[in-house]
Design an enzyme around this catalytic site. Structure first.
Site, PDB file in Angstrom:
ATOM      1  N   GLU A  82      36.478  28.205  76.497  1.00 41.10           N
ATOM      2  CA  GLU A  82      36.218  27.021  76.422  1.00 41.10           C
ATOM      3  C   GLU A  82      36.208  26.645  75.008  1.00 41.10           C
ATOM      4  OE1 GLU A  82      32.923  26.626  78.852  1.00 41.10           O
ATOM      5  OE2 GLU A  82      34.033  26.908  80.896  1.00 41.10           O
ATOM      6  N   LYS A  84      30.394  28.512  90.049  1.00 36.94           N
ATOM      7  CA  LYS A  84      30.912  29.390  88.930  1.00 36.94           C
ATOM      8  C   LYS A  84      29.881  30.476  88.512  1.00 36.94           C
ATOM      9  CE  LYS A  84      32.375  28.410  84.079  1.00 36.94           C
ATOM     10  NZ  LYS A  84      32.784  27.079  83.190  1.00 36.94           N
ATOM     11  N   ASP A 106      28.141  23.585  72.900  1.00 31.39           N
ATOM     12  CA  ASP A 106      28.605  23.144  74.295  1.00 31.39           C
ATOM     13  C   ASP A 106      27.214  23.104  74.999  1.00 31.39           C
ATOM     14  OD1 ASP A 106      29.290  22.755  76.867  1.00 31.39           O
ATOM     15  OD2 ASP A 106      30.845  24.069  76.529  1.00 31.39           O
ATOM     16  N   ASP A 116      39.581  22.526  83.327  1.00 31.53           N
ATOM     17  CA  ASP A 116      38.279  23.002  83.101  1.00 31.53           C
ATOM     18  C   ASP A 116      37.665  23.330  84.221  1.00 31.53           C
ATOM     19  OD1 ASP A 116      35.804  23.255  82.284  1.00 31.53           O
ATOM     20  OD2 ASP A 116      35.556  21.381  80.948  1.00 31.53           O
TER      21      ASP A 116
END
Ligand code: AMP
Length: 577
Positions: free
Chosen positions: A146, A69, A168, A8
């Site tokens: 994800e 990211k 999330d 991840d």
């Protein structure tokens, strides 16, 4: 065996997971499950990754890179030390760091991986992630979403068809996805989110609140000075995490600004009111996502929580209220995505995997309190403290208030079960805390429940103003504690005996109060039963007396309760057949 690890690659933290003996196992980096997604150059010009890079952030921000990211797939470069790097290159350092730790742990070379990306990542962002993996020396077997990984970790790959909502909430971003599992195929139907909303925003609100209070008391604005601002952030973030488990947190820091000390108490209730509008925003996104997927809330079979900020109680509460489904959070929300990626790796390798092993409590534990039950104030309402499916060990606290002025003791009664009234749950044990401060009703009593891996329950009741406390250990695996209807009935009779026994220990005032509340409960029921059969004036009077009684119970006003009981009893005597 050739491992295909699951990674991840997160904005704030990254995790790596392998499968051993058929089960997912998170590989620690520097003693931690999560590695900060941080890359830096140290004073000797060496490349550093993870915790050490994050630690030097405060002293050497120019030589440290965070949140790369956010730049994946963009044609940009970032400076690190003397050199320029692409986002792929920086990400490859993070992946390389994780790979190195996994190789040390497993004692073998790691060459294959499954890496996760947010469902909203476009093709360029996905390619950039794959290239980062290749640069790190990895054969990237697959890039998966994800939410898909989260669904896989909850057993989604095996058999049953399901509609899953994955919520999330991380540090900097929020996204929600509808994942459909049909005949073993896992597909993201729709995704929605806010790339500028996360736990960091909760920190900001709490920082504003604390700094405002500090300014009022000391005339100094902590947010102006970057050093005290950074210190405040780290203190407040820690307090925020504690508030997920405790009803109050004291924020203390010496010399936060020259000779001034910070010492402020925050309650969970106040904190949750601050963040409520932000959580509401995420719920609006949930509705948009459902709409895009052409789903009604009731079509969702399972709600899964991902991301550290979902540990905030208000988040699961509001989501449950909206979806009318208790969210699943038994798999660590920080690690679930890496676990799902590793499971996908095993599926690619054609190997069988077992589901994620978590120790959870299958029951809810809580206490009895005077509270609202179906619009009526009742004495024996069950207040859950540790909710079922929580992973173990766990510790949770709530605040309760005394009912009468000068109350000298409280009777702490602990139950296990899912029913709204304690008499329908299983009685675990009780104890008295004596010698409370002689103050008006509303004295705050903090009740903390801690459950360990062996099912041992430690219960602490503490008077907040004095610190007076009592801790009692109870076992939950005794025959009475198993959830079984027959035994529940047995326990109810035990409970009645215990209460009778306890009455002897109560002060005369408390015994009187208990009797009056119990009498009021019966009278209110009788009153309500005849409301439709009597004339309007009498019904109005009964209604008023019931309301007066309820108000007296809430205020702990024994005298008023006695009056309203008496009047109601007289009236019922004339009106009932
Ligand atoms: P993630 O990006 O998934 O690692 O989530 C990080 C966010 O989760 C940060 O804002 C953390 O402060 C927050 N967080 C971590 N643990 C807790 C907790 N126990 N209660 C509330 N927020 C938490």
């Amino acid at each position: 065996m050739d491992h295909i690890v699951g990674i991840d690659l997160g904005t704030t933290n990254s995790e790596i997971c392998c499968i051993r003996d058929g089960r997912p196992e998170i590989i620690e980096t520097e003693g931690e499950m999560m590695m900060p997604s941080c890359v830096g150059i140290d004073h000797d010009g060496n490349l550093i990754v993870g915790r050490s890079a994050k630690n030097q952030m405060v002293v050497n921000p120019g030589a440290t890179i965070l949140s790369i990211k956010r730049s994946m797939g963009k044609n940009v470069s970032v400076q690190l030390g003397e050199k320029q790097f692409s986002p792929e290159e920086i990400s490859s350092f993070i992946l390389g760091g994780l790979k190195k730790h996994a190789e040390e742990y497993l004692g073998e070379k790691i060459t294959q991986a499954v890496i996760t990306v947010p469902a909203y990542f476009d093709d360029r962002q996905r390619k950039a992630t794959k290239n980062a993996g290749i640069l790190a020396g990895l054969d990237v077997k697959r890039i998966i979403n994800e939410p898909t990984a989260a669904a896989l970790a909850y057993d989604a790959g095996k058999g049953e068809n399901r509609n899953i909502l994955v919520y999330d909430l991380g540090g900097g971003t929020f996204d929600v996805s509808i994942v459909v599992v049909e005949n073993g195929v896992v597909e993201v139907k729709a995704s929605h989110g806010d790339t500028q909303l996360g736990g960091d925003d909760f920190d900001k609100l709490l920082m504003d609140h604390v700094s405002e209070q500090f300014k009022e008391e000391n005339g100094v604005d902590l947010l102006k000075d970057p050093h005290s601002r950074n210190r405040l952030w780290s203190i407040v973030e820690k307090a925020k995490r504690q508030l997920s488990d405790k009803p109050f947190v004291r924020i203390r820091e010496e010399y936060i600004s020259e000779d001034k000390h910070l010492d402020i108490e925050i309650s969970r209730d106040d904190y949750q009111e601050m963040i409520r509008p932000l959580v509401r925003k995420t719920i609006d996104c949930v509705h948009k996502c459902l709409k895009e997927a052409c789903f009604l809330p009731k079509a969702v079979d399972r709600v899964i929580l991902v991301g550290g900020a979902t540990r905030t109680p208000l988040v699961s509460e509001m989501l449950e209220e909206e979806m009318r489904l208790a969210p699943h959070y038994e798999i660590n929300p920080d690690l679930i995505v890496a676990m799902g990626a590793a499971i996908q790796g095993e599926i690619i390798a054609g190997r069988e995997t077992e589901s994620v092993l978590v120790d959870i409590t299958p029951y809810t534990f809580g206490t009895a309190a005077v509270s609202n039950y179906e619009g009526e104030i009742r004495e024996n309402v069950f207040i859950p403290i540790i909710k079922r499916n929580s992973s173990l060990p766990i510790s949770k606290g709530e605040v309760f208030y005394t009912m009468v002025d000068n109350q000298e003791s409280v009777d702490v009664r602990i139950y296990q079960g899912e029913e709204l009234l304690v008499e329908n749950n299983i009685f675990i044990g009780n104890f008295l805390v004596k010698g409370l401060n002689g103050v008006p009703a509303g004295n705050e009593i903090i009740l903390e429940l801690g459950l360990d891996l062996n099912g041992i329950l430690e219960v602490t009741a503490r008077e907040k103003s004095t610190g007076l406390s009592k801790t009692v250990t109870m076992t939950t695996d005794n025959p009475e504690a198993a959830f079984d209807l027959e035994r529940a009935h047995e326990n109810i009779s035990q409970f009645t005996e215990l209460v009778q026994h306890l009455e002897e220990d109560l002060s005369p005032k408390e015994t009187e109060k208990k009797m009056l509340i119990s009498e009021a409960g019966k009278l209110h029921k009788r009153g309500e039963a005849i409301l439709d059969d009597i004339d309007e004036a009498d019904a109005g009077e009964i209604h008023n007396l019931i309301e007066q009684g309820k108000e007296a119970i809430i205020k702990g006003d024994t005298e008023k309760l006695s009056d309203s009981n008496e009047s109601l009893s007289d009236l019922l005597f004339y009106l009932e057949d």
